[in-house]
Design a protein around this motif. Sequence first.
Motif, mmCIF file in Angstrom:
data_model
loop_
_atom_site.group_PDB
_atom_site.id
_atom_site.type_symbol
_atom_site.label_atom_id
_atom_site.label_comp_id
_atom_site.label_asym_id
_atom_site.label_seq_id
_atom_site.Cartn_x
_atom_site.Cartn_y
_atom_site.Cartn_z
ATOM 1 N N PRO A 118 145.576 -63.948 -34.639
ATOM 2 C CA PRO A 118 145.566 -65.414 -34.711
ATOM 3 C C PRO A 118 145.348 -65.908 -36.145
ATOM 4 N N VAL A 119 145.958 -67.038 -36.466
ATOM 5 C CA VAL A 119 145.879 -67.594 -37.819
ATOM 6 C C VAL A 119 144.431 -67.788 -38.284
ATOM 7 N N PRO A 120 143.522 -68.305 -37.455
ATOM 8 C CA PRO A 120 142.138 -68.440 -37.936
ATOM 9 C C PRO A 120 141.521 -67.090 -38.334
ATOM 10 N N THR A 121 141.857 -66.043 -37.617
ATOM 11 C CA THR A 121 141.364 -64.703 -37.962
ATOM 12 C C THR A 121 142.003 -64.239 -39.260
ATOM 13 N N GLN A 122 143.298 -64.495 -39.418
ATOM 14 C CA GLN A 122 143.978 -64.157 -40.666
ATOM 15 C C GLN A 122 143.302 -64.852 -41.838
ATOM 16 N N ASN A 123 143.006 -66.120 -41.673
ATOM 17 C CA ASN A 123 142.378 -66.885 -42.748
ATOM 18 C C ASN A 123 140.986 -66.349 -43.084
ATOM 19 N N ARG A 124 140.255 -65.902 -42.082
ATOM 20 C CA ARG A 124 138.930 -65.316 -42.337
ATOM 21 C C ARG A 124 139.056 -64.044 -43.175
ATOM 22 N N LEU A 125 140.041 -63.207 -42.841
ATOM 23 C CA LEU A 125 140.225 -61.982 -43.616
ATOM 24 C C LEU A 125 140.637 -62.316 -45.044
ATOM 25 N N ILE A 126 141.588 -63.212 -45.196
ATOM 26 C CA ILE A 126 142.052 -63.575 -46.533
ATOM 27 C C ILE A 126 140.907 -64.159 -47.358
ATOM 28 N N ALA A 127 140.070 -64.944 -46.731
ATOM 29 C CA ALA A 127 138.917 -65.509 -47.450
ATOM 30 C C ALA A 127 137.975 -64.413 -47.932
ATOM 31 N N ARG A 128 137.843 -63.352 -47.168
ATOM 32 C CA ARG A 128 136.968 -62.251 -47.580
ATOM 33 C C ARG A 128 137.601 -61.393 -48.670
ATOM 34 N N LEU A 129 138.926 -61.324 -48.685
ATOM 35 C CA LEU A 129 139.628 -60.535 -49.700
ATOM 36 C C LEU A 129 139.871 -61.327 -50.982
ATOM 37 N N ALA A 130 139.916 -62.634 -50.877
ATOM 38 C CA ALA A 130 140.280 -63.495 -52.005
ATOM 39 C C ALA A 130 139.455 -63.281 -53.271
ATOM 40 N N PRO A 131 138.149 -63.042 -53.197
ATOM 41 C CA PRO A 131 137.389 -62.857 -54.431
ATOM 42 C C PRO A 131 137.856 -61.677 -55.291
ATOM 43 N N MET A 132 138.603 -60.761 -54.710
ATOM 44 C CA MET A 132 139.100 -59.607 -55.455
ATOM 45 C C MET A 132 140.285 -59.970 -56.364
#
Length: 139
Positions: A118-132
């Motif tokens: 689901p898109v909300p789950t995708q966004n949560r993962l991307i938010a966790r990876l984004a600082p890299m």
Amino acid sequence: MRLWSWLVILALAGCAQTPPKDDSLYHELGQRAGIQRIVEGMLLNIAHDKRIVEHFKKIDIVRLRDKLVEKVCVEAGGPCRYTGDSMAESHKGQHLTRSDFTALVEDLIDSMDAEHIPVPTQNRLIARLAPMRGDVIEK
């Protein structure tokens, strides 16, 4: 629209690299097996992505897959341990651009779509990876 969402998340993401304690994202991604399918799908997408495939021509794809699975597992709050180099070290000298990074994220999103994440789950993962991002581009 989802790419816009990730850009907003990326802009708002903090720089902390502390792995999350909450493992709900790990479970929503299908645990280690689901994460492996997502990573493998992303790598297959990259293999067909003329924008960035050249960056992966001389890389041990099996090792990369294994390290990406570990990294995503840790960032999702799973019980994994990341045994690879730092993001800055592993991307040193590659001179990756913002466009390269965006292409990779699009390939990741396409893989998650194929896995019906689901898109909300995708966004949560991307938010966790984004600082890299800062450790990857233009190094």
